[in-house]
Design an enzyme around this catalytic site. Structure first.
Site, mmCIF file in Angstrom:
data_model
loop_
_atom_site.group_PDB
_atom_site.id
_atom_site.type_symbol
_atom_site.label_atom_id
_atom_site.label_comp_id
_atom_site.label_asym_id
_atom_site.label_seq_id
_atom_site.Cartn_x
_atom_site.Cartn_y
_atom_site.Cartn_z
ATOM 1 N N THR A 75 21.231 7.718 5.562
ATOM 2 C CA THR A 75 20.734 8.114 4.237
ATOM 3 C C THR A 75 19.418 7.392 3.984
ATOM 4 O O THR A 75 19.332 6.181 4.170
ATOM 5 C CB THR A 75 21.771 7.767 3.148
ATOM 6 O OG1 THR A 75 22.969 8.505 3.405
ATOM 7 C CG2 THR A 75 21.265 8.122 1.766
ATOM 8 N N VAL A 80 15.992 5.890 2.203
ATOM 9 C CA VAL A 80 15.408 5.268 1.014
ATOM 10 C C VAL A 80 14.222 6.138 0.573
ATOM 11 O O VAL A 80 13.564 6.765 1.399
ATOM 12 C CB VAL A 80 14.934 3.833 1.359
ATOM 13 C CG1 VAL A 80 13.999 3.284 0.297
ATOM 14 C CG2 VAL A 80 16.126 2.907 1.534
ATOM 15 N N ILE A 117 20.937 2.906 6.736
ATOM 16 C CA ILE A 117 19.900 3.107 5.725
ATOM 17 C C ILE A 117 18.594 3.425 6.448
ATOM 18 O O ILE A 117 18.107 2.633 7.250
ATOM 19 C CB ILE A 117 19.735 1.839 4.848
ATOM 20 C CG1 ILE A 117 21.032 1.539 4.077
ATOM 21 C CG2 ILE A 117 18.551 2.006 3.891
ATOM 22 C CD1 ILE A 117 21.448 2.582 3.059
ATOM 23 N N LYS A 118 18.048 4.606 6.133
ATOM 24 C CA LYS A 118 16.821 5.041 6.807
ATOM 25 C C LYS A 118 15.596 4.547 6.045
ATOM 26 O O LYS A 118 15.478 4.753 4.839
ATOM 27 C CB LYS A 118 16.773 6.566 6.881
ATOM 28 C CG LYS A 118 17.327 7.127 8.158
ATOM 29 C CD LYS A 118 17.294 8.631 8.143
ATOM 30 C CE LYS A 118 16.168 9.174 8.968
ATOM 31 N NZ LYS A 118 16.246 10.646 9.053
ATOM 32 N N ILE A 119 14.702 3.931 6.796
ATOM 33 C CA ILE A 119 13.485 3.351 6.214
ATOM 34 C C ILE A 119 12.316 3.708 7.132
ATOM 35 O O ILE A 119 12.446 3.636 8.357
ATOM 36 C CB ILE A 119 13.617 1.808 6.116
ATOM 37 C CG1 ILE A 119 14.800 1.419 5.205
ATOM 38 C CG2 ILE A 119 12.331 1.165 5.622
ATOM 39 C CD1 ILE A 119 15.166 -0.068 5.252
#
Length: 334
Positions: free
Chosen positions: A99, A101, A135-137
């Site tokens: 998912t 950011v 967490i995708k950044i």
């Protein structure tokens, strides 16, 4: 009976579905799934997912309280929608969902940290542990620094919009769980830059970039996993058979499934270990210098952040329009 390409790929690589389309995920039964702002925006416009959008908006309106403005309600719903899709996806897959950011925070370490912790808190409130969420950044210097802190807190990260070895090394040194080096977007850039219509898969600049990153990681024993992403054709995927993971769109998963052919393993840790590769360390100055010298990575990172930002703005507009309609329906029913 000969196996199809998808079956063979699964023997050497973890296959991930790159989509927010829950029905497509049910069909292909991947281990993991990845979403991004563009994919969530696309899914939110599909009639079969209208219920998820409406439910998220109505809950956000309730939680925002009586005096909340439309903008406040939309902002709250917007933050929750990606998690709502993630929760649905986690009911189907055995592994992890990625998912993202808000891409507008890509150059702000502190804001990225706040948003990432909030996403994890939302998953936790729904009974989902940290081991099932990435967490995708974006792989900016600031994003990588945020990921380094999050990993120390036990929050696992997937560093995306990664186009160059300098980004990959910085991620590995920061101890991130996984990177998503892009293949097709690199090919797009080179085709435009050189005026060439096509490249054979073995010479595809995106394939060569991911191969180089994979070999570097395996040569020097980094734990960070390599998940090739953004594919334009089957050849790019088959040339990267053996990568730790590959995240693939439903249309290409279908093509893999319907193609019966031999699939030799191309990426191999043992082969990588025997290569002669120079080890380099990346600090802010060397990252900036290497990034500035890499026209493709500079262009594509900037373009990727702008593209995801546009998708986020489209999603906010979609949510605002839908909220007006929902409020109208509530008034009409009284």
């Amino acid at each position: 009976m000969s196996k199809n390409l998808l079956e063979q790929l699964r023997e050497v690589t973890v296959v991930v579905a790159d989509t927010g389309d829950i029905q497509a995920i049910e069909k292909f039964k991947p281990q993991d799934a990845t979403t991004n702002p563009s994919l969530i925006t696309a899914a939110a416009q599909m009639p079969e997912y209208q219920g998820i959008v409406d439910q998220t908006l109505l809950q956000a309106k309730k939680d925002a309280g009586d005096g909340a403005t439309q903008a406040q309600i939309v902002s709250l719903a917007f933050d929750r929608l990606a998690v709502a899709f993630g929760l649905k996806i986690l009911q189907i897959i055995p592994g992890r969902v990625s998912t993202e950011v808000d891409a507008r925070l890509s150059y702000d370490t502190e804001a990225t940290l706040t948003k990432a912790r909030d996403l994890i808190a939302q998953y936790k409130a729904a009974g989902i542990g940290r081991d099932r969420v990435l967490i995708k950044i974006a792989s900016t210097w600031e994003g990588i620094r945020a990921a380094e802190i999050l990993e120390k807190e036990g929050i696992h990260c997937n560093l995306t919009l990664l186009f160059g070895l300098h980004q990959a090394i910085a991620c590995a040194e920061a101890g991130v769980t996984l990177i998503s080096p892009f293949v097709g977007r690199i090919l797009d850039w080179y085709k435009k830059d050189t005026g060439r219509d096509s490249y054979p898969a073995t010479e595809d600049p995106g394939v060569l970039s991911v191969t180089k990153i994979y070999n570097y990681y395996k040569k020097f024993g980094y734990k960070t996993e390599v998940m090739g992403a953004s594919f334009r054709n089957l050849g790019e995927i088959t040339e990267l058979a053996g990568s730790d993971l590959l995240t693939i769109s439903p249309s290409l998963l279908a093509e893999l499934q319907s193609t019966v052919a031999e699939l030799p393993r191309k990426l191999d840790p043992a082969k990588a270990a025997s290569l002669s590769i120079e080890k380099i360390s990346i600090d802010k100055a060397s990252y900036d210098k290497m990034h500035a010298a890499d026209r493709m990575a500079t262009d594509k990172l900037d373009e990727g952040i702008k593209g995801f930002t546009k998708a986020l703005e489209d999603l906010e507009k979609l949510l605002a329009d839908r909220l007006v309609r929902l409020e109208g329906e509530v008034v009409a029913s009284h």
